[in-house]
Write an enzyme that holds these catalytic residues in place. Structure first.
Site, PDB file in Angstrom:
ATOM      1  NE  ARG A  27      -3.441   0.196   2.631  1.00 51.47           N
ATOM      2  CZ  ARG A  27      -4.641   0.347   2.135  1.00 51.47           C
ATOM      3  NH1 ARG A  27      -5.230  -0.655   1.533  1.00 51.47           N
ATOM      4  NH2 ARG A  27      -5.270   1.494   2.225  1.00 51.47           N
ATOM      5  CD  GLU A 487      -3.950  -4.094 -17.755  1.00 48.79           C
ATOM      6  OE1 GLU A 487      -4.261  -2.892 -17.717  1.00 48.79           O
ATOM      7  OE2 GLU A 487      -3.538  -4.706 -16.762  1.00 48.79           O
TER       8      GLU A 487
END
Ligand code: G6P
Length: 614
Positions: A27, A487
């Site tokens: 994170r 992508e």
């Protein structure tokens, strides 16, 4: 975007915090720190620029004895990553410490007011302002730490998940959330707090997802209370988490990303499990059934998302329009929320988010709800904010995705969108029965076919070695495979730091063709019959300018194989399902190029897995 963890109980807090921070490192990872409340009621703060292992190294010979502590891994928003800006932050009198995930938007006026009251600040962070504000409230009023936190938060604009310790109340940990995730773990005579459940599940599977504007007060022996920011007592909703520790370990792979790429045959099967009955021709997505008429009669669908989820949304647009014949728009959530979009109570808004916490997607969703649209969530993280804020939705059931570059969540999202589009196409009668059954049968076979694509890894690795030093790359695709080109380029950019662009193949002529020379690698996705001839022309155009071509082709397409410098074959499937296969070699290509370049695969620079700030 920052990970927070806290512990109060009978174990030594420090090892619990360190292990938790390692699990949360995805994170944020520019600095890490802990604060430990010792049995002598001293507060020890250790913080360090760098990774959790740098913190461990720095703390190696320091005292850590304590049963209460908080820990933080940071992704910088205010202030550069250094030791001073690292969390925890301490109040001016040294009695309070805080960790924070989020942004205090009105920190400037608060800072000015606090300076006027005589406060001075060491760091450039918004978080330090908040702990001084809590201190200032305690200076003015004789209130408990929980009450001081509550009063401070009523003056704060922004997003936060915070945890606060106060030396004067050594048996209390106070935490709160608004906009940033916070999970409480309830063990036997011990309590945990974290940004997600990964630091907790090793100890307990009983959790409470703290809601926005709630404050949670923890004490030793497992006692806790939750109240709203308006001081109302809340009844906790305790959930049992069905998650195993193996799901957050690397399982023998050198990186999470590679593990997650290889998990895709399973995760795609899991996304379809219980939802697809090929024999009977039934697709059941509970949320769609619940709002069947709204979906069936929708005049348009709007997909909101960010990053890879947005690209999955683009494939959704092709699927919904092609199969279910519903006009569909795909919007960057960050643009949608600020451009005064036209939405009304006839609209159906689909929010796609792996983490379920992306700040822009959440805000765009709230805006849609205010305008009475029906909102549908496609999320991976169970119990996440977006999953809870939508009227209905479907989880993709991919399990924890830890590599920052999203892979299995992408194919999970595309699988879910395919199921939705097919369910709606069937209900709306927009495709023939024969084609519907054919697509169902093909969809069921996708996991096995992905295994065949994964078997080409050694060949992809060889190409990666040849291409590892290229400064740029171009990815081209048409139709369903145009988003796959985007992508593929995004994956390469994210983890190898090579500049890459994805383009609709035909658009190449309107700009990118100027860049093509013998140093430009071009990946062309050429698996689909409907555009095959046109893609062959594009290949010729690249060749004429000496570009190096990797073609992703259908098995035994000898003609294109002969034209390309390199080719990877993927099994044949129906065109609307082809992205699920064609994206896999591009994930592997990005992965191996990044490994050859010595990049940090799971934690690429400057990126965070869960972007809980705008
Ligand atoms: C970050 C991540 C991406 C992700 C995007 C959206 O940028 O690094 O991998 O696609 O956020 O996140 P979400 O959790 O909403 O899918």
């Amino acid at each position: 975007m920052c990970g927070i963890v806290a512990y109060i109980g009978h174990q030594q807090a420090y090892p619990v915090l360190i292990k938790g921070l390692q699990r949360l490192e995805y994170r944020g990872y520019d600095s890490a720190g802990v604060a430990l409340l010792t049995p002598q009621t001293d507060i020890l703060v250790y913080k360090q620029k760098g990774k959790v292992r740098d913190l461990q190294e720095a703390v190696k010979n320091q005292p850590t004895k304590s049963f209460i502590g908080i820990g933080h891994t940071r992704w910088a928003t205010h202030g550069e990553p250094n030791d001073v800006n690292a969390h925890p932050h301490t109040s001016g009198n040294g009695e309070l410490v805080i960790i924070h995930n989020g942004i205090i938007e009105n920190y400037q006026p608060l800072r000015t007011a606090l300076i006027r009251e005589g406060h001075s600040f060491e760091s450039e962070t918004d978080t330090e302002i908040l702990i001084h504000l809590i201190e200032e409230i305690q200076n003015k009023e004789a209130v408990s730490i929980a009450e001081a936190v509550r009063l401070a938060l009523s003056r704060v604009v922004g997003a936060y998940a915070i945890v606060v310790l106060d030396k004067k109340e050594p048996n209390t940990v106070v935490a709160a959330r608004k906009g940033s995730p916070l999970v409480l773990g309830i063990g036997k005579n011990e309590l945990f707090l974290a940004s997600d459940a990964s630091p907790i599940i090793e100890y307990t599977k009983n959790v409470v997802y703290i809601n926005d504007e709630e404050i949670v007060i923890l004490h030793p022996n497992g006692e806790f209370a939750i109240k709203s920011i308006d001081n109302e007592e809340q009844t906790p909703f305790i959930q049992y988490l069905d998650m195993e520790i193996d799901s957050i370990e690397k399982g023998g792979f050198p990186h999470y990303m590679l593990k997650e790429i290889h998990q895709q045959p399973t995760t795609i099967a899991d996304a379809m499990r219980g939802r697809l009955n090929v024999q009977q021709g039934i697709i059941t997505l509970g949320g769609v059934v619940e709002y069947e008429n709204r979906f069936k009669n929708a005049t348009r669908l709007t997909i909101i998302a960010c990053g890879t989820s947005w690209i999955a949304g683009l494939i959704g647009e092709y699927l919904f329009e092609d199969l279910a014949r519903i006009p569909t728009e795909v919007e960057y959530a960050s643009e949608f929320r600020y451009r005064n979009p036209i939405i009304n109570n006839q609209d159906v808004i689909i929010a796609i988010s792996q983490s379920g916490e992306t700040a822009d997607t959440l805000a765009a969703l709230e805006l849609s709800k205010e305008k009475d649209a029906l909102t549908y969530g496609i999320c991976n993280v169970v119990g996440s904010s977006i999953a809870r804020a939508t009227h209905a939705g479907s989880y993709i059931h991919a399990g924890p995705e830890i590599g920052v570059a999203s892979t299995k969540a992408f194919t999970g999202q595309v699988t879910l969108l395919t199921l939705m589009a097919l369910q709606l196409a069937n209900k709306r009668g927009t495709i023939s029965n024969t084609y519907y059954f054919q697509l169902l049968r093909e969809l069921e076979q996708i996991p096995e076919k992905i295994k065949q694509v994964l078997a080409a890894e050694a060949k992809i690795k060889q190409i990666a070695e040849l291409w590892k030093d290229c400064p740029n790359a171009l990815y081209l695709g048409r139709g369903y495979n145009y988003p796959v080109a985007l992508e593929g380029a995004l994956k390469l950019k994210e983890i190898s730091y090579i500049h890459a662009e994805g383009y609709p193949a035909a658009e190449m002529k309107h700009g990118p063709i100027a860049l093509i020379d013998e140093n430009m690698p071009v990946v062309i996705i050429a698996t689909n019959d409907s555009t095959r001839d046109k893609v062959i022309s594009n290949i010729q155009e690249v060749k004429a300018r000496k570009g190096k071509i990797l073609a992703i082709i259908k098995e035994n397409d000898h003609d294109i194989a002969a034209l390309a410098d390199h080719f990877i074959e993927i099994p044949d499937t129906a065109e609307p399902l082809s992205p699920l296969l064609s994206v896999v070699p591009l994930q592997l290509l990005a992965y191996h190029i990044a490994v050859f370049r010595g990049c940090n695969i799971d934690q690429p620079r400057n990126l965070a897995k869960s972007v809980t700030v705008e």
